[in-house]
Design a protein around this motif. Structure first.
Motif, short mmCIF file in Angstrom:
data_model
loop_
_atom_site.label_atom_id
_atom_site.label_comp_id
_atom_site.label_asym_id
_atom_site.label_seq_id
_atom_site.Cartn_x
_atom_site.Cartn_y
_atom_site.Cartn_z
N THR A 1 4.78 11.50 -0.46
CA THR A 1 3.06 11.55 -0.14
C THR A 1 2.39 10.89 0.63
OG1 THR A 1 3.97 10.80 -2.81
CG2 THR A 1 1.59 10.86 -2.24
N ARG A 2 1.51 11.96 1.07
CA ARG A 2 0.69 11.07 2.30
C ARG A 2 -1.00 11.51 2.29
NH1 ARG A 2 5.51 10.32 3.31
NH2 ARG A 2 6.43 11.10 4.95
N ARG A 3 -0.89 10.46 2.22
CA ARG A 3 -2.29 10.53 2.87
C ARG A 3 -3.22 11.64 3.74
NH1 ARG A 3 -4.45 7.44 -0.56
NH2 ARG A 3 -3.95 4.81 -0.79
N ASP A 4 -4.19 12.43 3.34
CA ASP A 4 -4.55 13.16 3.78
C ASP A 4 -5.63 12.93 5.27
OD1 ASP A 4 -5.13 15.63 5.34
OD2 ASP A 4 -7.50 16.28 3.63
N GLY B 1 -4.39 13.91 8.66
CA GLY B 1 -4.28 14.94 9.56
C GLY B 1 -2.44 14.76 10.32
N PHE B 2 -1.66 14.13 9.52
CA PHE B 2 -0.89 13.84 10.16
C PHE B 2 0.14 14.66 9.58
CE2 PHE B 2 -2.38 9.10 9.65
CZ PHE B 2 -2.40 8.98 11.61
N GLN B 3 1.82 14.29 9.73
CA GLN B 3 2.85 15.13 9.39
C GLN B 3 2.31 16.00 7.94
OE1 GLN B 3 6.14 13.49 8.69
NE2 GLN B 3 6.82 15.35 10.27
N HIS B 4 2.77 17.08 7.26
CA HIS B 4 3.16 17.97 5.89
C HIS B 4 3.75 16.91 5.97
CE1 HIS B 4 3.51 20.20 2.63
NE2 HIS B 4 1.93 21.09 2.89
N PRO B 5 3.53 16.42 4.27
CA PRO B 5 4.65 15.82 2.92
C PRO B 5 5.89 16.18 3.78
CG PRO B 5 2.69 16.20 1.98
CD PRO B 5 2.41 16.39 3.40
N MET B 6 6.09 17.67 3.06
CA MET B 6 7.08 18.26 2.77
C MET B 6 8.06 17.81 3.95
SD MET B 6 6.73 21.77 0.50
CE MET B 6 5.86 20.99 -1.38
N ALA B 7 7.13 18.17 5.55
CA ALA B 7 8.12 18.29 6.80
C ALA B 7 8.58 17.26 6.89
CB ALA B 7 6.81 18.86 7.70
N ALA B 8 8.62 15.57 5.78
CA ALA B 8 9.60 14.75 6.07
C ALA B 8 10.78 15.24 5.98
CB ALA B 8 8.76 13.81 5.68
N VAL B 9 11.44 16.44 5.39
CA VAL B 9 12.55 16.00 4.74
C VAL B 9 13.00 16.91 6.11
CG1 VAL B 9 14.44 17.59 3.00
CG2 VAL B 9 12.07 16.17 2.23
N THR B 10 13.99 16.12 6.74
CA THR B 10 14.65 16.76 7.78
C THR B 10 15.96 17.46 7.15
OG1 THR B 10 16.06 14.69 7.98
CG2 THR B 10 13.15 14.95 9.58
N PRO B 11 16.50 18.46 8.63
CA PRO B 11 18.47 18.95 7.86
C PRO B 11 19.34 17.07 6.78
CG PRO B 11 16.98 19.47 9.83
CD PRO B 11 16.67 18.29 9.43
N ALA B 12 18.71 16.27 8.19
CA ALA B 12 19.79 15.53 7.84
C ALA B 12 19.02 14.21 6.48
CB ALA B 12 19.27 14.05 8.71
N LYS B 13 18.38 13.68 5.85
CA LYS B 13 18.29 13.77 4.81
C LYS B 13 18.41 14.93 3.79
CE LYS B 13 15.16 11.42 1.71
NZ LYS B 13 15.70 10.36 1.27
N ALA B 14 18.50 16.10 3.65
CA ALA B 14 18.50 16.71 3.28
C ALA B 14 20.00 17.00 2.87
CB ALA B 14 18.43 18.33 3.53
N THR C 1 0.61 -1.10 -0.43
CA THR C 1 0.14 0.45 -0.14
C THR C 1 0.75 1.39 0.09
OG1 THR C 1 -2.11 -0.94 1.32
CG2 THR C 1 -1.62 1.54 1.96
N ARG C 2 1.63 1.23 0.55
CA ARG C 2 2.94 2.22 0.77
C ARG C 2 3.68 2.11 -0.34
NH1 ARG C 2 5.78 4.40 5.68
NH2 ARG C 2 4.18 4.47 6.91
N ARG C 3 3.99 1.61 -0.51
CA ARG C 3 4.44 1.46 -2.32
C ARG C 3 4.05 2.40 -3.11
NH1 ARG C 3 6.86 -3.33 -0.10
NH2 ARG C 3 5.84 -4.45 -2.38
N ALA C 4 2.43 1.57 -3.27
CA ALA C 4 1.79 2.45 -4.43
C ALA C 4 1.51 3.29 -4.31
CB ALA C 4 0.47 1.42 -4.37
N LEU C 5 1.41 3.94 -2.99
CA LEU C 5 1.04 5.34 -2.63
C LEU C 5 2.31 6.26 -3.59
CD1 LEU C 5 -1.17 7.93 -1.62
CD2 LEU C 5 0.04 7.19 0.69
N GLY C 6 3.62 5.77 -2.65
CA GLY C 6 4.51 5.96 -3.21
C GLY C 6 4.72 6.62 -4.73
N ALA C 7 4.26 5.80 -5.43
CA ALA C 7 4.39 5.60 -6.77
C ALA C 7 3.56 6.40 -7.62
CB ALA C 7 3.98 3.90 -7.48
N LEU D 1 -3.54 17.40 -3.67
CA LEU D 1 -2.83 18.94 -3.62
C LEU D 1 -1.72 18.50 -3.95
CD1 LEU D 1 -2.59 21.75 -2.91
CD2 LEU D 1 -2.04 21.51 -0.74
N VAL D 2 -1.00 19.35 -5.10
CA VAL D 2 0.24 18.91 -5.21
C VAL D 2 1.54 20.10 -5.42
CG1 VAL D 2 1.97 17.88 -7.38
CG2 VAL D 2 -0.18 17.17 -7.09
N GLU D 3 2.62 19.76 -4.04
CA GLU D 3 2.94 21.46 -3.90
C GLU D 3 4.95 21.44 -4.43
OE1 GLU D 3 1.72 23.47 -0.36
OE2 GLU D 3 1.64 21.28 0.19
#
Length: 129
Positions: free
Chosen positions: A65-68, A70-83, A12-18, A121-123
């Motif tokens: 990509t995240r399902r809506d 109420g969890f974390q905004h997708p862009m917040a998942a890019v931490t300084p370590a990920k960057a 399910t997660r892989r399909a959402l990511g793709a 919603l695509v940003e």
């Protein structure tokens, strides 16, 4: 009712990511970019979701990509370590593919929120790291 997110690596997660990566690739090409490669892996170091060119600039694009729900905004998942990992992956790409282009390298982020109903919603954030 809030649902528990699918575990990492699940079908399910892989399909959402793709799905999100397909939307991101379409957004970038509609913006005039050329997709060079998708899901480029550098061994254990990680993966670049999308490598593209924007004129003479190489663009390394992370897609979240995240399902809506109420969890974390997708862009917040890019931490300084990920960057930092994205910068290292970009260096590895350049090392394996002939060095930097005249326009340099840029790291972009595409965040996608998929609601239960309606259009996603695509940003797009350019030059995030």
């Amino acid at each position: 009712m809030r649902q528990t997110p699918a575990p990492p690596g699940s079908p399910t997660r892989r399909a959402l990511g793709a799905y999100g990566e397909d939307l991101a690739a379409r957004l970038l090409t509609d913006a005039g970019m050329t997709i060079v490669r998708r899901n480029w892996r550098a061994g254990r170091m990680g993966e670049i979701d999308i490598v593209a060119t924007d004129g003479d600039t190489l663009v390394v694009c992370e897609v979240k990509t995240r399902r809506d729900q109420g969890f974390q905004h997708p862009m917040a998942a890019v931490t300084p370590a990920k960057a930092q990992r994205l910068r290292l992956l970009a260096e590895q790409w350049l090392h394996q593919n002939g060095g930097p282009p005249p326009g340099g390298v840029r790291i972009d982020l595409v965040g996608i929120t998929v609601p239960r109903r309606g259009a996603p919603l695509v940003e797009h954030a350019s030059g995030v790291a």
